[in-house]
Design a protein around this motif. Structure first.
Motif, PDB file in Angstrom:
ATOM      1  N   ALA A 298       0.684  -1.183  -0.029  1.00 47.18           N
ATOM      2  CA  ALA A 298       0.004  -0.002  -0.047  1.00 47.18           C
ATOM      3  C   ALA A 298       0.889   1.169  -0.024  1.00 47.18           C
ATOM      4  N   LEU A 299       2.261   1.216   0.229  1.00 43.71           N
ATOM      5  CA  LEU A 299       2.823   2.594   0.393  1.00 43.71           C
ATOM      6  C   LEU A 299       3.294   2.764  -0.886  1.00 43.71           C
ATOM      7  N   PRO A 300       3.595   4.063  -1.387  1.00 40.71           N
ATOM      8  CA  PRO A 300       3.953   4.587  -2.405  1.00 40.71           C
ATOM      9  C   PRO A 300       4.938   3.868  -3.177  1.00 40.71           C
ATOM     10  N   SER A 301       5.002   3.756  -4.619  1.00 40.31           N
ATOM     11  CA  SER A 301       5.774   2.959  -5.314  1.00 40.31           C
ATOM     12  C   SER A 301       6.996   3.339  -5.101  1.00 40.31           C
ATOM     13  N   ASP A 302       8.208   2.527  -4.817  1.00 41.85           N
ATOM     14  CA  ASP A 302       9.797   2.537  -4.743  1.00 41.85           C
ATOM     15  C   ASP A 302      10.252   1.209  -4.830  1.00 41.85           C
ATOM     16  N   PRO A 303      11.290   1.524  -5.710  1.00 44.24           N
ATOM     17  CA  PRO A 303      11.984  -0.095  -5.984  1.00 44.24           C
ATOM     18  C   PRO A 303      12.564  -0.545  -4.817  1.00 44.24           C
ATOM     19  N   SER A 345      16.066  11.250   3.680  1.00 47.17           N
ATOM     20  CA  SER A 345      15.689  11.177   5.005  1.00 47.17           C
ATOM     21  C   SER A 345      14.284  11.657   5.468  1.00 47.17           C
ATOM     22  N   VAL A 346      13.935  12.851   5.044  1.00 46.34           N
ATOM     23  CA  VAL A 346      12.544  13.168   5.242  1.00 46.34           C
ATOM     24  C   VAL A 346      11.519  12.329   4.299  1.00 46.34           C
ATOM     25  N   ARG A 347      11.909  11.753   3.317  1.00 47.31           N
ATOM     26  CA  ARG A 347      11.052  10.803   2.460  1.00 47.31           C
ATOM     27  C   ARG A 347      10.933   9.430   3.176  1.00 47.31           C
TER      28      ARG A 347
END
Ligand SMILES: Cc1cc2nc3c(=O)[nH]c(=O)nc-3n(C[C@H](O)[C@H](O)[C@H](O)COP(=O)(O)OP(=O)(O)OC[C@H]3O[C@@H](n4cnc5c(N)ncnc54)[C@H](O)[C@@H]3O)c2cc1C
Length: 476
Positions: A298-303, A345-347
């Motif tokens: 469910a988290l934002p798409s990220d490899p 870090s913020v991401r």
């Protein structure tokens, strides 16, 4: 691993009394004010702020009637039924020096005042229960410098936490802590938040983060009062009922060389045990979160957030990355990526704390609720904890945070398609003692009551708000 027994001490209240898991919309504490009082206050406010600093337009009132309480199906239902309230007027000071005059006018007219930052508070604590004035602090954004010698930064209450962190990084420093809602305000985080990136080392925001506050009380002669050290602490996490924070000084420390480490695992058990091992090895991440595969999806798409696999991710000192990688490997995981810089870090922070719940709810609206849970049993007895809110669609999903010497996080429970809010409330109530019996401390995000030492806060508010106009309706 931990001994399981009674729930641990929480920074906020543990729900041992099931009466307080939800809030009842009584009229207790509702100030006696009329439409004429509001009209008179509007005239007073225009005299202080000018016409552009005051609004009764539906759009402004609507904006001030929204917050993060949409995360709770129980609070959402109460909001829909008008139990959380809409303001009569909103005002926008541009200088902290204007706030005392606003407060004196509100006291004179007997109109309630609810202070508002970015409105991300998720307990409904920023919605004006009985209407009145919403004091929007977001234009008060002055930063008054970082003092490397004392390790502090001073800013006006509307400054965002992200702006403060960036300001500190630009000067080779970092905040002690900031919440996953990085766009929220300093005043809002101190008034309504509690923890975030940095909490593993420094605890919650009422545990030494604040070194000074400038407060405006709700008295006839209101003025800005500067309080330092021990005198400043009592105003943290008080939802603005004990005074308005117009400026604060909080702790910073020299910037560390951080890396954002993303690892994936075949199971949540592997990721959670590895998180435990990192804590056990006395490594000091700035943040460390873990989720099973269904939340990761469910988290934002990220490899680096590999679909179908559990995730462990953290902000790790560069010197400790190898140790963390060895722990990851020893629990059958693999490091997917290592990133650096403030943006990364913020991401990573913005997928911690309540945010995985928020993403689950975004993916499947109306199908998820959560309970805040604390105690090492959330790892030791993960499978039993997740089973507490089982429905025919499956068990709960735990989002793990490594805390200050303990584990905590959000137990996400499924909502049945045809389940009413009343039925859901019954299920939540039944789950609290079950979790307690497992050794898990539970805090309900489905109520708007003052939840940190309420008796002490009430005594403080009796002095700083003798007429009971500050964010009323927050007492159990
Ligand atoms: C998805 C999501 C993730 C979250 N993650 C975190 C997290 O990681 N950590 C955390 O602690 N919280 C978290 N929260 C809760 C919330 O975001 C934080 O508490 C946030 O810091 C509140 O800041 P705000 O500016 O939005 O305040 P608001 O929501 O506007 O206000 C919060 C409370 O503080 C009071 N207040 C606001 N400004 C002042 C002031 N100047 N003086 C006195 N009282 C004031 C308000 O009256 C209200 O009671 C999360 C919420 C959501 C929806």
């Amino acid at each position: 691993m931990s001994a399981v027994g009674s729930p641990p001490e929480l920074g906020v209240r543990v729900e041992t009394d099931v009466d307080h898991v939800f809030a009842t919309a009584t009229h207790d504490g509702c100030p006696d004010f009329t439409a004429d009082d509001v009209d008179a206050l509007v005239d007073d406010l225009i005299a202080v702020l000018g016409p552009r600093g005051v609004s009764q337009l539906p759009r402004a009132l609507g904006r001030a009637s929204r917050d993060g309480s949409g995360m709770s199906p129980v609070l959402s239902a109460q909001l829909a039924e008008g139990e959380l309230g809409t303001p009569d007027v909103v005002c926008y000071p541009r200088r902290v020096e204007e706030v005392p005059a606003i407060m004196r006018a509100a006291v004179r007219r007997g109109v309630p005042v609810t202070t508002r930052g970015k409105g991300t508070g998720n307990y409904g604590q920023v919605l004006p229960r009985f209407g009145g004035l919403v004091l929007d602090m977001t234009s008060l954004t002055g930063i008054h410098g970082l003092d490397a010698d004392s390790g502090t930064i001073t800013a006006d209450a509307g400054t965002t936490m992200l702006t403060l962190e960036q300001y500190a990084w630009d000067r080779d420093h970092q905040l002690w802590m900031y919440p996953s809602t990085v766009q929220s305000t300093l005043g809002g985080f101190l008034g309504g938040g509690s923890a975030g990136t940095g909490t593993i080392v420094h605890g919650r925001n009422h545990q030494g983060f604040v070194t000074a506050v400038d407060i405006v009380p709700a008295t006839e002669d209101a003025r800005i009062i500067h309080l330092e050290g021990e005198d400043a602490q009592p105003f943290v996490h008080t939802y603005g009922v004990a005074g308005i924070i117009v400026r604060a000084t909080v702790r910073v420390e020299p910037l560390q060389d951080w890396r954002c480490v993303y690892a994936s695992f075949g199971s949540a058990r592997g990721a959670f045990d590895a998180a435990w091992a990192v804590l056990d090895a006395r490594l000091q991440p700035r943040l460390m979160s873990a989720d099973g595969a269904e939340i990761v999806d469910a988290l934002p798409s990220d490899p680096a957030l590999v679909r179908g696999r559990a995730s462990l991710r953290g902000i790790i000192d560069a010197d400790e990355v190898e140790d963390v990688a060895a722990i990851v490997a020893s629990y059958g995981g693999q490091v997917e990526d290592v990133r650096e810089g403030i943006t990364q870090s913020v991401r990573l922070s913005t997928i911690s704390y309540n945010h995985p719940t928020w993403w689950l709810q975004k993916k499947q609206p109306g199908r998820w609720f959560h309970m805040e849970c604390q105690g090492n049993a959330v790892v030791d007895r993960l499978e039993e904890v997740e089973a507490v809110f089982t429905t025919p669609d499956g068990g709960g999903l735990f989002h793990l945070e490594v805390g200050n010497n303990m584990m905590f996080g959000m137990l996400n429970g499924r909502i049945d398609e045809n389940e009413s809010v009343a039925e859901l409330k019954d299920r939540i109530l039944a789950g609290v003692p079950e979790l307690t019996a497992l050794g898990v401390g539970v805090h309900s995000p489905h109520q708007w009551y003052i939840d940190l030492e309420p008796e002490r806060v009430r005594a403080l508010a009796d002095t700083s708000d003798p007429h009971g106009i500050l964010n009323p309706g927050r007492w159990m």
